[in-house]
Structures are given as structure tokens and as C-alpha cells.
Design a protein around this motif. Structure first.
Motif, PDB file in Angstrom:
ATOM      1  N   CYS A   1      37.716 -55.192  68.694  1.00 47.48           N
ATOM      2  CA  CYS A   1      37.694 -54.034  68.700  1.00 47.48           C
ATOM      3  C   CYS A   1      39.139 -53.433  68.629  1.00 47.48           C
ATOM      4  N   PHE A   2      40.078 -54.005  69.521  1.00 50.84           N
ATOM      5  CA  PHE A   2      41.567 -53.688  69.216  1.00 50.84           C
ATOM      6  C   PHE A   2      42.108 -54.086  67.597  1.00 50.84           C
ATOM      7  N   LEU A   3      41.786 -55.024  67.233  1.00 53.28           N
ATOM      8  CA  LEU A   3      42.198 -55.528  65.788  1.00 53.28           C
ATOM      9  C   LEU A   3      41.762 -54.218  64.839  1.00 53.28           C
ATOM     10  N   LEU A   4      40.479 -54.142  64.843  1.00 48.96           N
ATOM     11  CA  LEU A   4      39.940 -53.229  63.857  1.00 48.96           C
ATOM     12  C   LEU A   4      40.425 -51.651  64.036  1.00 48.96           C
ATOM     13  N   SER A   5      40.662 -51.307  65.488  1.00 49.59           N
ATOM     14  CA  SER A   5      41.281 -50.221  65.530  1.00 49.59           C
ATOM     15  C   SER A   5      42.524 -50.127  65.053  1.00 49.59           C
ATOM     16  N   GLY A   6      43.416 -51.316  65.370  1.00 47.97           N
ATOM     17  CA  GLY A   6      44.744 -51.371  64.869  1.00 47.97           C
ATOM     18  C   GLY A   6      44.549 -51.116  63.329  1.00 47.97           C
ATOM     19  N   MET A   7      43.815 -51.826  62.669  1.00 48.51           N
ATOM     20  CA  MET A   7      43.894 -51.665  61.132  1.00 48.51           C
ATOM     21  C   MET A   7      43.340 -50.266  60.782  1.00 48.51           C
ATOM     22  N   THR A   8      42.708 -49.500  61.498  1.00 42.23           N
ATOM     23  CA  THR A   8      42.399 -48.116  61.190  1.00 42.23           C
ATOM     24  C   THR A   8      43.539 -47.488  61.214  1.00 42.23           C
ATOM     25  N   LEU A   9      44.323 -47.518  62.369  1.00 42.14           N
ATOM     26  CA  LEU A   9      45.579 -46.659  62.796  1.00 42.14           C
ATOM     27  C   LEU A   9      46.620 -47.053  61.433  1.00 42.14           C
ATOM     28  N   ALA A  10      46.655 -48.211  61.289  1.00 47.45           N
ATOM     29  CA  ALA A  10      47.945 -48.789  60.202  1.00 47.45           C
ATOM     30  C   ALA A  10      47.471 -48.219  58.997  1.00 47.45           C
ATOM     31  N   SER A  11      46.077 -48.231  58.492  1.00 44.70           N
ATOM     32  CA  SER A  11      45.781 -47.543  57.271  1.00 44.70           C
ATOM     33  C   SER A  11      46.152 -46.283  57.477  1.00 44.70           C
ATOM     34  N   TYR A  12      45.915 -45.459  58.410  1.00 43.72           N
ATOM     35  CA  TYR A  12      46.015 -44.015  58.270  1.00 43.72           C
ATOM     36  C   TYR A  12      47.512 -43.869  58.272  1.00 43.72           C
ATOM     37  N   PHE A  13      48.526 -44.340  59.024  1.00 42.18           N
ATOM     38  CA  PHE A  13      49.947 -44.161  58.723  1.00 42.18           C
ATOM     39  C   PHE A  13      50.370 -44.680  57.502  1.00 42.18           C
ATOM     40  N   ILE A  14      49.920 -45.751  56.925  1.00 36.39           N
ATOM     41  CA  ILE A  14      50.361 -46.095  55.550  1.00 36.39           C
ATOM     42  C   ILE A  14      50.124 -45.160  54.587  1.00 36.39           C
ATOM     43  N   VAL A  15      48.791 -44.641  54.616  1.00 38.44           N
ATOM     44  CA  VAL A  15      48.103 -43.550  53.744  1.00 38.44           C
ATOM     45  C   VAL A  15      49.127 -42.345  53.569  1.00 38.44           C
ATOM     46  N   ASN A  16      48.918 -41.899  55.014  1.00 37.50           N
ATOM     47  CA  ASN A  16      49.518 -40.423  55.231  1.00 37.50           C
ATOM     48  C   ASN A  16      50.779 -40.357  55.174  1.00 37.50           C
ATOM     49  N   PHE A  17      51.733 -41.500  55.985  1.00 42.08           N
ATOM     50  CA  PHE A  17      53.109 -41.103  56.123  1.00 42.08           C
ATOM     51  C   PHE A  17      53.763 -41.871  55.000  1.00 42.08           C
ATOM     52  N   VAL A  18      53.535 -43.034  54.533  1.00 40.88           N
ATOM     53  CA  VAL A  18      54.125 -43.775  53.671  1.00 40.88           C
ATOM     54  C   VAL A  18      53.813 -43.356  52.093  1.00 40.88           C
ATOM     55  N   ILE A  19      52.507 -43.146  51.898  1.00 41.71           N
ATOM     56  CA  ILE A  19      51.981 -42.755  50.482  1.00 41.71           C
ATOM     57  C   ILE A  19      52.015 -41.503  50.252  1.00 41.71           C
ATOM     58  N   LEU A  20      51.212 -40.651  50.915  1.00 43.04           N
ATOM     59  CA  LEU A  20      51.109 -39.047  50.863  1.00 43.04           C
ATOM     60  C   LEU A  20      52.236 -38.177  51.409  1.00 43.04           C
ATOM     61  N   GLY A  21      52.841 -38.666  52.395  1.00 44.18           N
ATOM     62  CA  GLY A  21      53.985 -38.148  53.012  1.00 44.18           C
ATOM     63  C   GLY A  21      53.524 -36.893  53.785  1.00 44.18           C
ATOM     64  N   THR A  22      52.253 -36.888  54.377  1.00 48.44           N
ATOM     65  CA  THR A  22      51.756 -35.668  55.042  1.00 48.44           C
ATOM     66  C   THR A  22      50.751 -36.154  55.986  1.00 48.44           C
ATOM     67  N   SER A  23      50.820 -35.254  57.160  1.00 48.97           N
ATOM     68  CA  SER A  23      49.750 -35.799  58.421  1.00 48.97           C
ATOM     69  C   SER A  23      49.517 -34.221  58.856  1.00 48.97           C
TER      70      SER A  23
END
Length: 189
Positions: A82-104
Motif C-alpha cells: 500500500c505504501f509502495l503503490l501510494s509512493g509511486m502514485t505521489l512520485a508520478s504526480y510530482f514528476i509529471v506536474n512539477f518536472v514535466i508540466l511545471g504546473t500544479s
């Protein structure tokens, strides 16, 4: 290869599958229908060229399939998943929204909270409890879509899922248990 008609058809099939998941009597089938729903949502996003959404759904599919495999064997999935999958979800959000798109957006917290809830809810083996707990992330999704002016179909799909969940709770855990029947018998005596 954008095709709005195919995206809409895939989304509609996904919505039907998620509704069916709430009307199963076994947790294993619930997870199977949820997995199939996610597959059709991925197809829908493919046809609208929303590839970043597909990343989050891929993690959701992995989550559903992992818990399905444990359920199929009659075992409780380890909590660390549960923690691993939640961490993957949060990491993908930050990578996509902060690194790639630059928006949140601060409202993204509602969406993320719902996604993290799924990882812990899918671990629960009692389908009755799962039905009640699923009200939380689904309500968060409805609220998120409403507040962010999401596509009407996305908001309606989550609202429809929330309604199906409520009806399934009434069907299996309120009316199915004879709660109202007992009251009516007492009134007639």
C-alpha cells in the motif's frame, strides 16, 4: 490518433465495468471489474492523447492487479505494498506536474488523497467494508472534478460511480439485510 468517439465509447464501457464491480458478491470479482475498468480508461485516454493521465492509470492498474492476485490466493496483501503503490502514485504526480508540466493546483490534493485511499482500500478483504470505504475516494473525485471544472463526462462518470456504490450499499447492506422488513412486520403486528 485522436478519436473522440472511440474515447467516449471506451469511457462508457469503463463506467459500466466500475458499476458492475459494486454489484459483485466477491472481492475477487470486484477487483477484476475494477482492473478492466482501468484498462478501458487507459484506452480512452489513448484516444484523446492524454498520455500523462495514462501513467497514473497504469499505476492504478498495477495496484488493482496486485491486490487481485493476493485475493485470488485468499491472502491479505502486505501493508508495505500500500505504501509502495501510494509512493509511486505521489512520485508520478510530482514528476509529471512539477518536472514535466511545471504546473500544479492546490486542489490536486483532493485527487491525490483519493488515489492514495484506493491503495489501502483495495487491501481490505471484506467487501462490505470496501463498499463503504470506496465512498471516500469516489466523493473526493467528484469534488475534485467539480471544483476544477473538469470535463462534464469525467464528473458525471464519478458521480454515476458514487451513485452505483450507494445503491449497492443499500441493496446488499440495508435492504438485503431485512432492516426495513423487520420494521414493517413490527408495525403490522
Amino acid at each position: 490518433m485522436e478519436n473522440q468517439a472511440l474515447a467516449l465509447i471506451a469511457s462508457f464501457i469503463a463506467m459500466l465495468l466500475v458499476v458492475l464491480s459494486y454489484f459483485t458478491r466477491k472481492k475477487e470479482r470486484f477487483l477484476l471489474f475494477q482492473s478492466l475498468c482501468i484498462v478501458f480508461l487507459i484506452v480512452s485516454y489513448f484516444f484523446t492523447a492524454q498520455f500523462f493521465a495514462m501513467v497514473g492509470l497504469a499505476i492504478g492498474l498495477m495496484r488493482a492487479l496486485v491486490f487481485f492476485a493476493y485475493e485470488k490466493r485468499g491472502k491479505l496483501a502486505p501493508l508495505y505494498l500500500c505504501f509502495l503503490l501510494s509512493g509511486m502514485t505521489l512520485a508520478s504526480y510530482f514528476i509529471v506536474n512539477f518536472v514535466i508540466l511545471g504546473t500544479s493546483d492546490p486542489l490536486d490534493v483532493l485527487c491525490l488523497a483519493g488515489l492514495v485511499c484506493y491503495a489501502f482500500i483495495f487491501r481490505v478483504r471484506n467487501l462490505t467494508l470496501v463498499r463503504f470505504l470506496m465512498l471516500i475516494p469516489t466523493a473526493l473525485s467528484v469534488l475534485f472534478n467539480l471544483l476544477t471544472d473538469a470535463a462534464l463526462f469525467a464528473m458525471l462518470a464519478y458521480a454515476f460511480e458514487l451513485g452505483a456504490n450507494i445503491v449497492s450499499i443499500l441493496r446488499y447492506h440495508v435492504w438485503g439485510k431485512g432492516i426495513f422488513r423487520r420494521k414493517n412486520k413490527q408495525k403490522s403486528n
